[in-house]
Design a protein around this motif. Structure first.
Motif, PDB file in Angstrom:
ATOM      1  N   UNK A  99       1.569   5.795   5.986  1.00 13.11           N
ATOM      2  CA  UNK A  99       1.213   4.738   4.934  1.00 13.11           C
ATOM      3  C   UNK A  99       1.233   3.481   5.639  1.00 13.11           C
ATOM      4  N   UNK A 100       2.150   3.128   6.675  1.00 23.12           N
ATOM      5  CA  UNK A 100       1.992   1.790   7.403  1.00 23.12           C
ATOM      6  C   UNK A 100       0.857   1.529   8.034  1.00 23.12           C
ATOM      7  N   UNK A 101       0.299   2.720   8.849  1.00 23.53           N
ATOM      8  CA  UNK A 101      -0.779   2.401   9.681  1.00 23.53           C
ATOM      9  C   UNK A 101      -1.812   2.376   8.604  1.00 23.53           C
ATOM     10  N   UNK A 102      -2.046   2.881   7.758  1.00 24.27           N
ATOM     11  CA  UNK A 102      -3.106   2.830   6.516  1.00 24.27           C
ATOM     12  C   UNK A 102      -3.217   1.530   6.122  1.00 24.27           C
ATOM     13  N   UNK A 103      -2.116   0.763   5.945  1.00 22.69           N
ATOM     14  CA  UNK A 103      -1.979  -0.612   5.500  1.00 22.69           C
ATOM     15  C   UNK A 103      -2.587  -1.372   6.638  1.00 22.69           C
ATOM     16  N   UNK A 104      -2.268  -1.234   7.936  1.00 21.25           N
ATOM     17  CA  UNK A 104      -2.867  -1.821   8.961  1.00 21.25           C
ATOM     18  C   UNK A 104      -4.497  -1.728   8.814  1.00 21.25           C
ATOM     19  N   UNK A 105      -4.840  -0.462   8.651  1.00 22.47           N
ATOM     20  CA  UNK A 105      -6.343  -0.181   8.742  1.00 22.47           C
ATOM     21  C   UNK A 105      -6.947  -1.106   7.491  1.00 22.47           C
ATOM     22  N   UNK A 106      -6.102  -1.127   6.177  1.00 22.82           N
ATOM     23  CA  UNK A 106      -6.691  -2.061   4.969  1.00 22.82           C
ATOM     24  C   UNK A 106      -6.739  -3.274   5.448  1.00 22.82           C
TER      25      UNK A 106
END
Length: 307
Positions: A99-106
């Motif tokens: 989820x942390x990496x998804x936020x970075x992607x977002x």
């Protein structure tokens, strides 16, 4: 009073959110989990909680950078309250990291609105999504968001549409290289759990049913107003707000199809859900109703803990 505290960005808000999220994390890992932890496990849990809290700070950065709310901290308060309402969402260390990496992607995906360094941002966004999928396979669905944002910004350049695949391919090459060196084969380090399940029997307890009902009810109600408000936004900001809703929809799909429904899959939903609900709170003109709305979200997790 509650709304006045979080209506402006203050250091105390981050401290409050820190302790709410810490409380939720402790409940998830030391009350709901049956694991017995040694010293090394405790150190690992401290690191994972750091990733969890840094995710909240990343969400705050995304919101502030893209003017997704009116310079308040409602979104981080809501995020932490969602965690406390459904502490099961913090049971999986891998999903917390994913989820942390998804936020970075977002973050990188939304920054495409500036139309500066597009190729670099597209590569970064796809790279982070690919990394996230290594920890939780179905996070790969957020790859759709990258192309959705390209469509929203009406980018018809073929080169830009190819770039995200290079980010995906880069991660694949790194993992394959690692697998050859460590395991002596090509794909031994890649563990893909691409199963789909529609078995929701794990949520049969009254606590889970009440928590999920509250989350979905507030989410659906807020989404109606959120979608209606997009038309009122300045034209240059509309794609950003549409992107947030698309991200919310993708997270909802992941929640539906998740193979192991232990509650941790809800974590993907919380960041964008917090933004949507925060936007609804801002539209409430009656201060007393805004207070009651937030008070319900604050009291609900406390009541659920007592039950």
């Amino acid at each position: 009073m509650i709304t006045s505290i979080f209506s402006k960005s203050k250091p105390i808000n981050f401290i409050v959110v820190f302790f709410i999220s810490l409380f939720a994390y402790v409940i998830a890992n030391f009350k709901l989990s049956n694991e017995v932890y040694n010293f090394n496990d405790i150190l690992e849990k401290i690191v994972i909680f750091g990733v969890c809290y840094f995710s909240i700070l990343t969400l705050n950065f995304i919101v502030g950078k893209n003017s997704l709310t009116q310079k308040n901290n409602y979104e981080i308060l809501l995020y932490s309250l969602f965690l406390l309402m459904l502490p099961k969402s913090l049971l999986s260390d891998k999903i917390i990291v994913s989820n942390f990496f998804i936020l970075l992607a977002l973050r990188r995906t939304l920054s495409l609105r500036s139309q500066i360094n597009l190729k670099k941002k597209l590569f970064d966004a796809s790279f982070w999504v690919a990394i996230a999928s290594l920890f939780y396979f179905w996070a790969i669905l957020f790859f759709i968001l990258i192309y959705a944002v390209l469509l929203l910004f009406t980018d018809n350049k073929i080169k830009n549409w190819i770039v995200p695949f290079t980010g995906l391919l880069t991660v694949l090459l790194i993992v394959v290289s690692y697998s050859i060196i460590v395991n002596g084969d090509f794909f031994g380090a890649i563990k893909i759990a691409s199963d789909i399940s529609i078995d929701y029997s794990n949520f049969n307890s009254s606590k889970d049913i009440i928590a999920i009902t509250i989350l979905l009810s507030f989410g659906v109600w807020s989404s109606i107003f959120y979608l209606a408000s997009i038309r009122k936004r300045m034209k240059k900001f509309r794609p950003i707000f549409k992107s947030i809703f698309i991200s919310l929809a993708i997270a909802f799909v992941i929640m539906i199809i998740a193979p192991d429904k232990n509650g941790s899959e809800f974590l993907f939903l919380f960041p964008t859900l917090a933004i949507v609900v925060a936007n609804y709170i801002e539209t409430i003109k009656e201060k007393w109703f805004r207070e009651i709305f937030l008070l319900i979200l604050i009291i609900s997790p406390i009541v659920l803990l007592i039950l």
